[in-house]
Design a protein around this motif. Structure first.
Motif, mmCIF file in Angstrom:
data_model
loop_
_atom_site.group_PDB
_atom_site.id
_atom_site.type_symbol
_atom_site.label_atom_id
_atom_site.label_comp_id
_atom_site.label_asym_id
_atom_site.label_seq_id
_atom_site.Cartn_x
_atom_site.Cartn_y
_atom_site.Cartn_z
ATOM 1 N N ASN A 174 87.814 12.052 12.936
ATOM 2 C CA ASN A 174 86.855 9.908 13.266
ATOM 3 C C ASN A 174 85.983 10.147 12.306
ATOM 4 N N THR A 175 84.965 11.513 12.669
ATOM 5 C CA THR A 175 83.796 12.060 11.884
ATOM 6 C C THR A 175 82.854 11.126 10.218
ATOM 7 N N VAL A 176 84.502 12.495 9.481
ATOM 8 C CA VAL A 176 85.074 11.915 7.945
ATOM 9 C C VAL A 176 84.858 10.208 7.277
ATOM 10 N N LEU A 177 85.648 9.463 8.413
ATOM 11 C CA LEU A 177 86.584 8.348 8.417
ATOM 12 C C LEU A 177 85.079 7.799 8.653
ATOM 13 N N ILE A 178 84.135 7.570 9.439
ATOM 14 C CA ILE A 178 82.690 7.288 9.428
ATOM 15 C C ILE A 178 82.035 7.288 8.877
ATOM 16 N N PHE A 179 82.304 8.455 8.229
ATOM 17 C CA PHE A 179 80.900 8.662 6.913
ATOM 18 C C PHE A 179 81.513 7.987 5.877
ATOM 19 N N ASN A 180 82.417 8.273 4.941
ATOM 20 C CA ASN A 180 83.323 7.637 4.010
ATOM 21 C C ASN A 180 84.679 7.153 4.547
#
Length: 346
Positions: A174-180
């Motif tokens: 989820n962190t990866v998808l928030i930033f990218n």
């Protein structure tokens, strides 16, 4: 005495015939499910168009829908189901834990995190998704291996540790998808597990990995049967227990990672199927490892067909359908485990 000897000699033959009958029946069922999946959908393409497609004289519209949409999706479902079911059978037998499966102990989530991370770094590199998925699954499997080997953890502790890993890896995704947000096309489908939009080109490398992994896995039944005797019994028979467990978990990671890279985080296949196979075919891992891929392919292909036709023209990801089936099944296993009714041979 002679009657007892005759009965004992006839039992293995009877079991062998029963297993062969179940094997043939499962293949026929898989073929029927695949044909039904090809024939059903939101468009008007039906069974006659599928037959014409196989014969090579279908219309242009039927060729387009079947070749570019339904055939890749059915192949993806068969490959993902077979790989996840076999991975679950390996993990349960290797850890002697009937509550374990790729999604329960964090293997799927670790694979998914690495896929998203590598998609940010090299989104167009050939085969990078499959390699990343395997590395993520392997990292998760190794963590579980060290917990089970050196912490002396109970079955429930291993499951809880796997759930903690799943939570950590899910937070990472989820962190990866928030930033990218553009790191992965159809990321929402990937996170729950979906076969929508799968293309044949995406299945080539994972398909090779899955086929190779299945061939290797089907030859591990004898080792798993020896492992089921316990560490001391396995050592007495000359088996290196830790090396064998590490190799089998790595093989399970290969299968699960290859499935995750194109189908996303489909859960509970590796939990449900091995239990069903052991119920109908017995506890001999040589037979479990042969039937599990076929049963897994049937389950995922059937669930995907239901998920995309039940509310047509709208569809739900197959991962949601599997969660609705697998969640209650997992609770059922936990309740049985607390009553002492589930063991390594259940």
């Amino acid at each position: 005495m002679r009657n007892n000897q005759t009965t004992n000699a006839a039992a293995p033959k009877h079991e062998g015939r029963r297993f062969r009958a179940m094997f043939l029946l499962s293949l026929v069922t898989l073929a029927a499910v695949m044909f039904a999946s090809l024939s059903l959908g939101s468009s008007t393409i039906g069974a006659t168009d599928v037959a014409a497609f196989v014969a090579g004289n279908a219309s242009d519209m039927a060729n387009n829908v079947l070749a570019n949409v339904r055939v890749p999706r059915v192949l993806g479902g068969v490959l993902a189901g077979a790989a996840l079911a076999e991975a679950g059978a390996l993990i349960q037998a290797t850890l002697n834990n009937p509550l374990a499966s790729p999604n329960i102990i964090g293997v799927n989530a670790g694979s998914g995190l690495f896929v998203l991370l590598f998609a940010c770094v090299a989104p167009h590199a050939l085969g990078i998704s499959a390699a990343a998925a395997f590395l993520g699954a392997l990292a998760s499997a190794l963590l579980v291996f060290f917990v089970s080997a050196y912490a002396g953890a109970s079955r429930l502790t291993i499951v809880l540790a796997g759930m903690a890993l799943t939570a950590i890896f899910t937070a990472g995704m989820n962190t990866v998808l928030i930033f990218n947000p553009d790191a992965y096309v159809n990321s929402s489908g990937f996170l729950v597990g979906s076969l929508s939009g799968v293309m044949v080109s995406e299945l080539a490398i994972p398909g090779i990995m899955i086929c190779a992994g299945l061939i290797l896995a089907m030859g591990q039944g004898t080792r798993l049967n020896i492992l089921s005797l316990g560490d001391e019994g396995a050592h007495a028979l000359g088996l290196n227990v830790n090396c064998t467990r590490l190799a089998l978990l790595s093989l399970a990671a290969l299968l699960a990672g290859a499935a995750v890279c194109f189908s996303g985080l489909i859960g509970f296949v590796g939990l449900i199927v091995p239990h069903v196979v052991r119920y109908v075919a017995g506890h001999d891992n040589r037979r479990v490892l042969v039937l599990s891929p076929i049963m897994g392919a049937i389950l995922v292909c059937a669930c995907d067909t239901i998920a995309r036709t039940l509310f047509a023209p709208f569809e739900i990801p197959v991962g949601i359908c599997m969660a609705l089936v697998g969640g209650p099944f997992f609770i059922y296993l936990i309740l049985r485990s607390r009553k002492g009714e589930v063991d390594g041979r259940a």
